[in-house]
Write an enzyme that holds these catalytic residues in place. Sequence first.
Site, PDB file in Angstrom:
ATOM      1  CB  CYS A   2      -0.994   0.157   1.231  1.00 53.25           C
ATOM      2  SG  CYS A   2      -1.825  -1.737   1.507  1.00 53.25           S
ATOM      3  NE  ARG A  27       3.848   1.865  -1.065  1.00 48.55           N
ATOM      4  CZ  ARG A  27       4.773   0.949  -1.161  1.00 48.55           C
ATOM      5  NH1 ARG A  27       6.587   1.544  -2.534  1.00 48.55           N
ATOM      6  NH2 ARG A  27       5.138   0.503  -0.115  1.00 48.55           N
ATOM      7  CD1 TRP A  74      -3.017  -5.112  -4.863  1.00 49.85           C
ATOM      8  CD2 TRP A  74      -2.326  -5.792  -2.950  1.00 49.85           C
ATOM      9  NE1 TRP A  74      -3.215  -5.957  -5.310  1.00 49.85           N
ATOM     10  CE2 TRP A  74      -1.949  -7.200  -4.276  1.00 49.85           C
ATOM     11  CE3 TRP A  74      -0.499  -6.197  -1.983  1.00 49.85           C
ATOM     12  CZ2 TRP A  74      -1.468  -7.934  -4.025  1.00 49.85           C
ATOM     13  CZ3 TRP A  74      -0.656  -7.484  -2.185  1.00 49.85           C
ATOM     14  CH2 TRP A  74      -0.389  -8.426  -3.062  1.00 49.85           C
ATOM     15  CG  ASN A 100       2.578  -1.091   3.037  1.00 46.46           C
ATOM     16  OD1 ASN A 100       1.913  -1.705   2.477  1.00 46.46           O
ATOM     17  ND2 ASN A 100       3.946  -0.965   2.186  1.00 46.46           N
ATOM     18  N   GLY A 101       1.099  -3.534   5.418  1.00 47.70           N
ATOM     19  CA  GLY A 101       2.171  -4.711   6.294  1.00 47.70           C
ATOM     20  C   GLY A 101       0.166  -5.114   6.332  1.00 47.70           C
ATOM     21  CD  GLU A 469      11.444 -10.185 -17.426  1.00 45.36           C
ATOM     22  OE1 GLU A 469      11.366 -11.356 -16.712  1.00 45.36           O
ATOM     23  OE2 GLU A 469      10.609  -8.633 -17.116  1.00 45.36           O
ATOM     24  CE  LYS A 473       8.343  -6.909 -17.136  1.00 46.40           C
ATOM     25  NZ  LYS A 473       8.615  -7.830 -16.199  1.00 46.40           N
ATOM     26  CD  GLU A 476       4.608  -8.655 -14.480  1.00 48.04           C
ATOM     27  OE1 GLU A 476       4.853  -7.831 -13.431  1.00 48.04           O
ATOM     28  OE2 GLU A 476       5.613  -8.096 -15.129  1.00 48.04           O
ATOM     29  CG  HIS A 492      13.122 -33.117 -22.961  1.00 51.99           C
ATOM     30  ND1 HIS A 492      13.573 -34.389 -22.901  1.00 51.99           N
ATOM     31  CD2 HIS A 492      13.877 -32.309 -23.141  1.00 51.99           C
ATOM     32  CE1 HIS A 492      14.226 -34.660 -23.022  1.00 51.99           C
ATOM     33  NE2 HIS A 492      15.027 -33.568 -23.358  1.00 51.99           N
ATOM     34  CE  LYS A 586       8.662  -0.902  -9.833  1.00 52.54           C
ATOM     35  NZ  LYS A 586       8.569  -1.435 -10.951  1.00 52.54           N
TER      36      LYS A 586
HETATM   37  C1  AGP Z   1       8.308  -7.354 -12.535  1.00 50.72           C
HETATM   38  O1  AGP Z   1       7.425  -6.914 -13.898  1.00 50.72           O
HETATM   39  C2  AGP Z   1       7.062  -8.178 -11.542  1.00 50.72           C
HETATM   40  N1  AGP Z   1       6.034  -6.532 -11.084  1.00 50.72           N
HETATM   41  C3  AGP Z   1       7.279  -9.143 -10.175  1.00 50.72           C
HETATM   42  O2  AGP Z   1       7.568 -10.417 -10.750  1.00 50.72           O
HETATM   43  C4  AGP Z   1       8.719  -8.216  -9.406  1.00 50.72           C
HETATM   44  O3  AGP Z   1      10.126  -8.341 -10.879  1.00 50.72           O
HETATM   45  C5  AGP Z   1       9.015  -9.008  -8.177  1.00 50.72           C
HETATM   46  O4  AGP Z   1       7.966  -8.779  -7.974  1.00 50.72           O
HETATM   47  C6  AGP Z   1      10.161  -9.004  -7.807  1.00 50.72           C
HETATM   48  O5  AGP Z   1       9.681  -6.934  -7.303  1.00 50.72           O
HETATM   49  P1  AGP Z   1      11.505  -6.996  -6.126  1.00 50.72           P
HETATM   50  O6  AGP Z   1      12.841  -7.123  -7.583  1.00 50.72           O
HETATM   51  O7  AGP Z   1      11.046  -5.287  -6.107  1.00 50.72           O
HETATM   52  O8  AGP Z   1      12.083  -7.852  -5.589  1.00 50.72           O
END
Ligand code: AGP
Length: 591
Positions: A2, A27, A74, A100-101, A469, A473, A476, A492, A586
Amino acid sequence: MCGIVGYLGKEDGAHVIIDGLKRLEYRGYDSWGIAASNDGKIDIHKQVGKIGGFDLKRDLPAFHGNICIGHTRWATHGGVTEKNSHPHLSCDKRIAVVHNGIVENYQELKTELEKKGHKFVSQTDTEVLAHLIEEKLKTKKELKDAVRASLKEVEGSYALGIIDREQKIMIGARLGSPLVFGLGKDGFYLGSDVPAFLEFTNKVIFLGEHEMVEVKPEGYKIINIESGQQIKSKIVKIAWSIEDAEKGGQPHFMIKEMLEQPMVVDKTVGTDPTELEKAAKLIRKAKKIYVVACGTALHAGLYGAYLLAQNNDLMVQPISAGEFPYFGHLIKKNDLVITVSQSGETADVLGAVRSAQAAGAKVLALVNVLGSSLMRLADGSILTKAGSEICVLSTKAYVSQQAMFAMLSAHLNGKPEEGKKALRAIKKDIKTILEKDNLKKIRKLAKKLSGVPNIYALGRGINYPNSLESCLKIKEVSYIHAEGFAGGDLKHGPIALIEKDVPVLVFSTNDQVQKEIISNAMEVKARGAYVIGIGPENNQVFEEYLPVSANGFYTPIASIVYSQLIAYYIALEKQLDPDKPRNLAKSVTVK
Ligand code: AGP
């Protein structure tokens, strides 16, 4: 995760909170709220949904106060409703709290408080804190003492903003979630992240674990929550400009941050050799080396593992931070855990760090946020040079992490110039990929791909992490199912997925791997796949070819940019918001 913003000063602070929350919307954007103390009462406003379109003057003209806190949520405990939004109030509406937590023991605390007559209006864990502080104020004169006594009973993690309409005080407290204190000329600020108040001041104190700040009109005190002792903390001047936290004229943070990648690589070339040497010392001394991270950062860690294996003959075992607990008992005293993280607040990474250090291992962090929990916890850290990354999707941070591994690898070989030279070539290559004509070409390709149900990516060796990766992307930001494979795994099982017109991104090379990866491309093509080649050489097996210069081990630092752009433009084709993809945050600061 958050977002928290707080203000205490001479001026009316409502606009500070609203502007700050808008900057922290990445966030968490399920709901948001603001509370302000004025004329002895607390005004509060909360609403479900994003704060983006909210206009304070138009929508809440009478809202004001010079002691205010705000929050973007969040949801973790309790659904996305107005009642569950923060801030939360005590029964007597004297105290307002944002958090936040997670308060892990909130149920038992809530039961105790209900027995004492407290009435709860939400299903959240956070509301417990407001009532607990209220309860403690019955026996503790000062708010700070009531807060300390309350937090001693709390199990879990928190970054807190608290205001008291009677004592006219604001308190910030931190354990496990980030909280930054800003010192401005017109007042004091709290923020989960620096962009929250960067337009007002770049002088900050990063609160440490178990630290709180008591803020009064005449000044502030940093206090250790456990001992109650006042402590001296370093004031840091943030180099980030406010533009870092803005979009620089681009439609989205995602494209803005991708366009910054040449500069990010450039800044990485300028990494202080003493920083690299400290990291190299930890690597040289290590018996076994692990790389631990999540998501995109794990893919960067995987790239680092391949690079250290191929360029430095070092065996580095990658482990997803979420899976680390199942291997933690094997970590020994002289081992090294390299952690990679943009935010430096990912709960699984911090958990892995704590358990590795408990076993006597050392921890090296490649981390992008100065003063983050990970940077504080690690035995050694290198600040990656991505600058403030706002978009939920990690793009420039990924490139900065790969580039930092390149610098580290060259330094370890005693050939720092080699790394710098390679990265300068990579920077040029990324600039070429980002040129307007090329962006148009990639956007056209993305349009073709935007309607497909599945997309796959193939890579071998040091190109394999990019296949993972790329698909992260795409998943996501466009919600299309995408899966990355190592070329050698194709036969496989995954090849059963290949059918007519299914798009397959192939990260090809012009080195000894070329023959094998091209034969993988032929195998999928033979089953009808639409093959998109990304690499230094074209080939008749490719329907589409996206050129990237041959830079050996470092080539993936440039080639990933194609996948980032493809994912971004597919999202636009599907009218999705690339900066706020559904269900994501994030930084995942809860396990
Ligand atoms: C990346 O596009 C994602 N949002 C997510 O996988 C992110 O890389 C992951 O949560 C790790 O976050 P960090 O690098 O802040 O530890």
